[in-house]
Design a protein around this motif. Sequence first.
Motif, short mmCIF file in Angstrom:
data_model
loop_
_atom_site.label_atom_id
_atom_site.label_comp_id
_atom_site.label_asym_id
_atom_site.label_seq_id
_atom_site.Cartn_x
_atom_site.Cartn_y
_atom_site.Cartn_z
N ASP A 121 -6.94 11.62 6.35
CA ASP A 121 -8.31 11.26 6.04
C ASP A 121 -8.88 10.47 7.22
O ASP A 121 -8.43 9.35 7.50
N LYS A 122 -9.83 11.08 7.93
CA LYS A 122 -10.42 10.48 9.13
C LYS A 122 -9.35 10.11 10.15
O LYS A 122 -9.42 9.08 10.83
N GLY A 123 -8.33 10.94 10.24
CA GLY A 123 -7.27 10.74 11.21
C GLY A 123 -6.13 9.87 10.76
O GLY A 123 -5.13 9.73 11.46
N VAL A 124 -6.26 9.26 9.60
CA VAL A 124 -5.22 8.36 9.09
C VAL A 124 -4.28 9.14 8.16
O VAL A 124 -4.73 9.79 7.21
N LEU A 125 -3.00 9.07 8.44
CA LEU A 125 -1.98 9.74 7.64
C LEU A 125 -1.62 8.90 6.42
O LEU A 125 -1.33 7.71 6.54
N SER A 126 -1.65 9.55 5.25
CA SER A 126 -1.19 8.91 4.01
C SER A 126 0.01 9.67 3.49
O SER A 126 0.01 10.90 3.43
N ILE A 127 1.04 8.93 3.10
CA ILE A 127 2.25 9.51 2.52
C ILE A 127 2.40 8.98 1.10
O ILE A 127 2.55 7.77 0.90
N ASN A 128 2.28 9.88 0.13
CA ASN A 128 2.38 9.49 -1.27
C ASN A 128 1.38 8.39 -1.63
O ASN A 128 1.71 7.43 -2.33
N GLY A 129 0.18 8.54 -1.09
CA GLY A 129 -0.91 7.62 -1.42
C GLY A 129 -0.95 6.34 -0.62
O GLY A 129 -1.87 5.53 -0.79
N VAL A 130 0.01 6.14 0.28
CA VAL A 130 0.07 4.91 1.08
C VAL A 130 -0.28 5.25 2.52
O VAL A 130 0.36 6.11 3.14
N LYS A 131 -1.27 4.55 3.07
CA LYS A 131 -1.69 4.81 4.44
C LYS A 131 -0.69 4.23 5.44
O LYS A 131 -0.17 3.14 5.25
N CYS A 132 -0.46 4.99 6.52
CA CYS A 132 0.38 4.50 7.60
C CYS A 132 -0.38 3.45 8.41
O CYS A 132 -1.62 3.43 8.42
N ALA A 133 0.37 2.58 9.07
CA ALA A 133 -0.23 1.54 9.91
C ALA A 133 -0.37 2.05 11.34
O ALA A 133 0.47 2.81 11.83
N TYR A 134 -1.44 1.59 12.03
CA TYR A 134 -1.71 2.02 13.40
C TYR A 134 -2.00 0.82 14.28
O TYR A 134 -2.69 -0.11 13.86
N GLN A 135 -1.48 0.88 15.49
CA GLN A 135 -1.78 -0.12 16.50
C GLN A 135 -2.21 0.60 17.78
O GLN A 135 -1.55 1.57 18.19
N PRO A 136 -3.30 0.16 18.44
CA PRO A 136 -3.73 0.81 19.68
C PRO A 136 -2.66 0.71 20.76
O PRO A 136 -1.94 -0.29 20.86
N ALA A 137 -2.53 1.78 21.55
CA ALA A 137 -1.64 1.81 22.70
C ALA A 137 -2.48 2.16 23.93
O ALA A 137 -3.63 2.59 23.80
N PRO A 138 -1.94 1.97 25.14
CA PRO A 138 -2.72 2.29 26.34
C PRO A 138 -3.22 3.73 26.34
O PRO A 138 -2.52 4.64 25.85
#
Length: 259
Positions: free
Chosen positions: A118-135
């Motif tokens: 959803d808008k580039g965010v991966l959800s697994i079994n209803g829980v969104k994954c966490a993202y941190q910016p990288a270079p």
Amino acid sequence: MSEPLFKPSEKSMYRSTKILLTIVAVMIGLRLFLYQHFLIPSGSMIPTLLIGDMIIVDKSAYGYSKYGMPFHLDLVKGRKWPVMPKRGDIIVFNNPQNDKIDFVKRCIGLPGDRIKFDKGVLSINGVKCAYQPAPDYRFFDDEDKTVKMVHQYEETLDNGLKHIILMVKDTDQERQTDPAHNTYEIVVPEDHFLPIGDNRNRSWDGRCFGPVHTDRLIGKGRYILMSFTFEFSGEAKNPLTWWKLRLFPRFSRFGITPV
């Protein structure tokens, strides 16, 4: 006076032939059942795997089926000694839409999972994954033939595995409208897995063709044996111009373990 020439005895010839045949048998056995090399031909797993990486694949990691055999010889019925991949594994499997092509992707979905973007965010079994910016990553885009700086993120899966993904399309509008960023909820059936590329906007994967049966698993990508970038000024269809291919080793990638 010249020295006499002695013919090798039948015993020594037999011993040498036996050693040679043993070596050949061992090499064939390793190729069939243990390890195989694969050359990465596309950018679907950038930045984890680059075009020109040669990876070593452990064919014993998930069991055996005909898809791991040369020419898909039906030497194995079904799947022997099956092991399910872990989420986040780099896997090699046979393309469910074309038996002549093998894919390298990351295993994201396991049996029973509900996977959604959803808008580039991966959800697994209803829980969104966490993202941190990288270079940012310097990326050559095949679609418009330009070099551009694109965004990278460290994605953390539900089992704690962290890996870097690439977002070629990452504006607010692209995240809302691009099909790669927005999917229906994919439910992974029993004995299936869902493969996804780390280059999220440039990967033909389970978002397009759905979950894949485990019989098509070939093995697990263990490490990068060697890696080359290349320049080619000839014509691919003309063998007389193939000498124009120049290879440049990327020594920093030799022997590394992709994560």
